[in-house]
Design a protein around this motif. Sequence first.
Motif, PDB file in Angstrom:
ATOM      1  N   THR A 194     -25.131  52.481  21.075  1.00  0.00           N
ATOM      2  CA  THR A 194     -25.148  53.915  20.798  1.00  0.00           C
ATOM      3  C   THR A 194     -25.732  54.710  21.967  1.00  0.00           C
ATOM      4  OG1 THR A 194     -27.218  53.720  19.548  1.00  0.00           O
ATOM      5  CG2 THR A 194     -25.156  53.615  18.285  1.00  0.00           C
ATOM      6  N   THR A 195     -26.658  54.118  22.700  1.00  0.00           N
ATOM      7  CA  THR A 195     -27.167  54.781  23.905  1.00  0.00           C
ATOM      8  C   THR A 195     -26.056  54.906  24.942  1.00  0.00           C
ATOM      9  OG1 THR A 195     -29.431  54.005  23.538  1.00  0.00           O
ATOM     10  CG2 THR A 195     -28.843  54.615  25.803  1.00  0.00           C
ATOM     11  N   LEU A 196     -25.332  53.819  25.156  1.00  0.00           N
ATOM     12  CA  LEU A 196     -24.238  53.869  26.141  1.00  0.00           C
ATOM     13  C   LEU A 196     -23.144  54.836  25.696  1.00  0.00           C
ATOM     14  CD1 LEU A 196     -24.059  50.106  27.165  1.00  0.00           C
ATOM     15  CD2 LEU A 196     -25.108  52.011  28.423  1.00  0.00           C
ATOM     16  N   ASP A 197     -22.867  54.901  24.403  1.00  0.00           N
ATOM     17  CA  ASP A 197     -21.904  55.884  23.904  1.00  0.00           C
ATOM     18  C   ASP A 197     -22.378  57.303  24.198  1.00  0.00           C
ATOM     19  OD1 ASP A 197     -20.313  53.828  22.887  1.00  0.00           O
ATOM     20  OD2 ASP A 197     -20.932  54.147  20.794  1.00  0.00           O
ATOM     21  N   ALA A 198     -23.687  57.536  24.089  1.00  0.00           N
ATOM     22  CA  ALA A 198     -24.255  58.873  24.299  1.00  0.00           C
ATOM     23  C   ALA A 198     -24.150  59.343  25.749  1.00  0.00           C
ATOM     24  CB  ALA A 198     -25.718  58.908  23.847  1.00  0.00           C
ATOM     25  N   VAL A 199     -24.032  58.415  26.691  1.00  0.00           N
ATOM     26  CA  VAL A 199     -23.968  58.802  28.110  1.00  0.00           C
ATOM     27  C   VAL A 199     -22.581  58.590  28.718  1.00  0.00           C
ATOM     28  CG1 VAL A 199     -26.427  58.406  28.456  1.00  0.00           C
ATOM     29  CG2 VAL A 199     -24.809  56.558  28.966  1.00  0.00           C
TER      30      VAL A 199
END
Length: 178
Positions: free
Chosen positions: A36-41
Amino acid sequence: MLWKGSVSIGSKIGSLKGFTPQIGHLVSQMNYVRKTTLDAVSGLTTSELDFLPSREGNSIGALLLHIAAVEKGFQIEIFDGRRPNEQEMLEWGSPYSLGEKGRKNINGYPLDFYITKLEEIRHRTLQKFEMMTDEWLYENRLWDHYPSNNYFIGFHVFEDEINHRGQIRIIRKMMSKE
């Protein structure tokens, strides 16, 4: 590929091949948080990664490197049983502390730079977790002068990431309004 090895990413907390049951639960949570962090960036440009939401704020790039630095600190303290050395402080001190040092020293990097750092650090964590037992998770230890255990400290690594992912999402919204 997000990480090397036999780790899958899904929306289920459970056992994972290559890990003891409880460590598998911890890793499955860490994996989901990272996804989800990688999706956010996803798709951010270097200038977006460097955007400062305020004079005292941190950029998305700095927050990403901070996430990696927190996990690196966990590795040094828990796996290596020591404090960071001088070279590690030179590399990880600014992203760990953020603030003025982070604003000054963390900029100009593309998204791939941050993702590579996150993957390298996580890869070592997963390698070490493969060697650990569930009993290790529950070993008592002092952490920041408080009674703790390895499970809580591992939890703190991704709990910190969740907090900063929230900041990242807010900063992205701020950029879209400019």
